[in-house]
Write a protein that holds these residues in place. Structure first.
Motif, PDB file in Angstrom:
ATOM      1  N   GLY A   1       0.811  -1.221   0.000  1.00 36.38           N
ATOM      2  CA  GLY A   1       0.000   0.000   0.000  1.00 36.38           C
ATOM      3  C   GLY A   1       0.834   1.256   0.000  1.00 36.38           C
ATOM      4  N   TYR A   2       2.033   1.181   0.563  1.00 36.17           N
ATOM      5  CA  TYR A   2       2.914   2.348   0.569  1.00 36.17           C
ATOM      6  C   TYR A   2       3.751   2.419  -0.698  1.00 36.17           C
ATOM      7  N   ALA A   3       4.066   1.239  -1.252  1.00 34.53           N
ATOM      8  CA  ALA A   3       4.889   1.205  -2.465  1.00 34.53           C
ATOM      9  C   ALA A   3       4.109   1.651  -3.698  1.00 34.53           C
ATOM     10  N   ILE A   4       2.789   1.457  -3.690  1.00 28.29           N
ATOM     11  CA  ILE A   4       1.970   1.897  -4.822  1.00 28.29           C
ATOM     12  C   ILE A   4       1.969   3.416  -4.867  1.00 28.29           C
ATOM     13  N   PRO A   5       2.285   4.031  -5.995  1.00 21.40           N
ATOM     14  CA  PRO A   5       2.239   5.493  -6.084  1.00 21.40           C
ATOM     15  C   PRO A   5       0.876   6.029  -5.655  1.00 21.40           C
ATOM     16  N   PRO A   6       0.841   7.104  -4.841  1.00 17.71           N
ATOM     17  CA  PRO A   6      -0.431   7.588  -4.292  1.00 17.71           C
ATOM     18  C   PRO A   6      -1.494   7.880  -5.342  1.00 17.71           C
ATOM     19  N   LEU A   7      -1.082   8.458  -6.477  1.00 18.10           N
ATOM     20  CA  LEU A   7      -2.067   8.796  -7.499  1.00 18.10           C
ATOM     21  C   LEU A   7      -2.703   7.541  -8.084  1.00 18.10           C
TER      22      LEU A   7
ATOM     23  N   LEU B   1      -3.560  11.877  -2.769  1.00 17.30           N
ATOM     24  CA  LEU B   1      -4.738  11.198  -2.237  1.00 17.30           C
ATOM     25  C   LEU B   1      -5.808  12.208  -1.838  1.00 17.30           C
ATOM     26  N   THR B   2      -5.384  13.284  -1.179  1.00 19.89           N
ATOM     27  CA  THR B   2      -6.344  14.297  -0.738  1.00 19.89           C
ATOM     28  C   THR B   2      -6.970  15.006  -1.929  1.00 19.89           C
ATOM     29  N   LEU B   3      -6.172  15.302  -2.929  1.00 18.90           N
ATOM     30  CA  LEU B   3      -6.669  16.044  -4.090  1.00 18.90           C
ATOM     31  C   LEU B   3      -7.744  15.262  -4.835  1.00 18.90           C
ATOM     32  N   LEU B   4      -7.592  13.937  -4.933  1.00 15.10           N
ATOM     33  CA  LEU B   4      -8.541  13.126  -5.693  1.00 15.10           C
ATOM     34  C   LEU B   4      -9.702  12.615  -4.847  1.00 15.10           C
ATOM     35  N   LEU B   5      -9.508  12.428  -3.549  1.00 13.26           N
ATOM     36  CA  LEU B   5     -10.517  11.745  -2.735  1.00 13.26           C
ATOM     37  C   LEU B   5     -11.229  12.640  -1.733  1.00 13.26           C
TER      38      LEU B   5
END
Length: 517
Positions: free
Chosen positions: A363-369, A464-468
């Motif tokens: 979950g941390y390795a996956i790019p946030p976007l 994450l904040t920008l999209l969700l």
């Protein structure tokens, strides 16, 4: 998940196993759904997407930035780690703290400072270094501490007798360093490269503000500007392949690597190398990143914040409150997710528990976007009532920063003797009651450290904040991004300053937890 001989323990482990499985599913299922969503395209559309010339341009841009940052951070971190461990440099401990503090400045804040301080009316009479060179400079200055800390620890753990033996065999100091010392730094270099590489591949704020097109920037443009959801999904998968390849490459390079001492005992400290006439150059090299990555950005932020109109302070308080209302529950949830996974890994190690731990780190390795896009597609189809709500943002933030929480919690659990739980079990307590009544009170330092790391990470998280985030829910990170995109630098200053001061606590937690664990 549990071996056959341990099936009798299954009822007692269910309170830990069920939440751990749900956490693993929270990481894996949205990504699997992203794959399915990308494959929904018909064959003709799929061929057109895969063969777009833009894909090659994005790949070359992303790899060029990755390799450039790795090279520049090495040129910074390697000599800095050597100077602060193997020489007679004065003030090594204060310099180490100062060289670590650039971690407190998020990439998009560094990009904002660079844009605001250069160009017409800026603090520096220089043209704005947008594009590749601007992104390379900012990302290198904020990520070199990851490599520096790892190399510094490696230098402190090296046995100097091996290098001394090479010198007695006729090797010069440079040849002995490259033939004997440098190969022993390979694990630290590779682990540092992995962290830096994941940050570069997952970075969105820096490359978008500085107008350098990478996969992360293209994903955002396709999702919000072009509304091409299928192409955005494929770009996210391309980015996932890059991060997966980075993880695989690091594992392959470290396989069968053995650098352990053949004899018994512990290595003695190295004799400090006298700098002599090179001391001024050494101090200049140490001070350069401190001035460029810490002192000047803080000065610029305070200078710009002084021009912020006071009648707009309510907007700053609102953004700070919104950031806290998302970050605090995300931190508590991340600690709650980390506890059952850490318990299974430490108290009941098995291939299944280790797989759950790897999922947590995924979950941390996956790019946030890409992670945000996966959750958008998953929630729209399977959980539409959650889409665009604060609970979804909190959940995804907790899943993403779970890896940062898991480390301190697991480390603290390793230090709690197993016999305490066994004694409680002999008195009739169930595994769950024994854990919460005996073990958990002894884990509070690890839980606090992990929760603090998750809180700071969530408070400054941008993609994450920008999209969700729900509509009309501004946070410190989104305000900095929005105002900087419109070149409203004075308006963005107090938000960026607050993020930096909050992020400074991240470094404090790192140093505190380093002493405790």
């Amino acid at each position: 998940m549990i071996r056959v001989q341990r099936l009798h323990q299954l009822p007692g482990l269910l309170p830990f196993l069920v939440p751990a499985l749900l956490t693993g599913g929270g990481v894996a299922l949205p990504v699997l759904y992203l794959v399915l969503r990308a494959l929904e395209a018909d064959l003709e559309v799929l061929r057109e997407i895969l063969l777009r010339p833009k894909n090659l341009e994005l790949l070359l841009n992303t790899l060029a930035l990755l390799l450039g940052v790795l090279l520049l951070t090495t040129l910074l971190a390697l000599p800095l780690a050597f100077l602060t461990t193997r020489t007679d440099l004065k003030g090594k401990r204060p310099f180490t703290v100062l060289l670590t503090l650039p971690l407190a400045i998020p990439g998009y804040v560094g990009a904002y400072v660079l844009l605001a301080a250069t160009g017409a009316g800026g603090l520096l009479p220089l043209p704005r270094p947008e594009g590749y060179w601007g992104a390379l400079l900012v990302l290198s200055l904020i990520t070199y501490p990851y490599l520096f800390l790892g190399l510094r620890a490696a230098f402190l753990g090296l046995d100097p007798s091996q290098e001394e033996a090479a010198r007695t065999l006729g090797m010069g100091p440079w040849r002995a360093f490259f033939r004997v010392t440098l190969p022993q730094l390979l694990p630290a270099l590779l682990s540092g490269y992995l962290i830096v590489g994941l940050h570069v591949l997952g970075d969105f704020g820096t490359v978008s503000l500085l107008r350098y097109e990478t996969f992360s920037y293209a994903i955002y443009l396709q999702y919000y500007a072009a509304f091409d959801r299928v192409y955005a999904a494929w770009l996210a998968l391309f980015l996932l392949l890059l991060t997966g390849g980075l993880l695989l490459l690091e594992g392959l390079l470290l396989r069968r690597l053995s650098l352990a001492r053949a004899g018994k005992g512990s290595p003695r400290p190295a004799r400090p190398l006298a700098l002599g006439p090179l001391a001024p150059l050494a101090y200049a090299l140490v001070l350069l990143p401190v001035l460029a990555a810490l002192v000047f950005p803080l000065y610029a932020l305070f200078h710009l914040a002084s021009r912020f109109p006071l009648e707009r302070l309510f907007g700053v308080y609102e953004a700070l409150l919104h950031s806290a209302l998302a970050a605090a529950p995300a931190a508590f949830l991340a600690v709650g997710m980390a506890l059952p996974i850490a318990y299974l890994v430490v108290r009941h190690p098995s291939p299944g528990s280790r797989a759950l731990e790897r999922l947590a780190y995924l979950g941390y390795a996956i790019p946030p976007l890409a992670f945000a896009l996966a959750w958008i597609f998953f929630s729209l189809r399977s959980l539409p009532f959650l889409y665009g709500t604060l609970p979804l943002l909190v959940l995804v933030l907790a899943l993403h920063f779970l890896a940062e929480t898991l480390g301190p919690v697991r480390g603290a659990l390793y230090q709690v003797p197993r016999r305490l739980e066994e004694a409680a079990r002999t008195l009739g307590e169930t595994p769950t009651r024994a854990f919460f009544r005996v073990t958990f009170p002894l884990l509070w330092r690890g839980a606090v450290a992990g929760g603090a790391l998750a809180f700071i990470g969530a408070a400054k998280e941008l993609p994450l904040t920008l999209l969700l985030a729900p509509l009309g829910y501004p946070t410190l990170a989104t305000r900095v991004f929005g105002y900087t995109q419109e070149a409203m630098f004075a308006e963005a200053a107090p938000f960026a300053l607050l993020i930096t001061l909050l992020s400074a606590a991240f470094v404090g937690v790192l140093l505190w937890s380093e002493r405790r664990f």
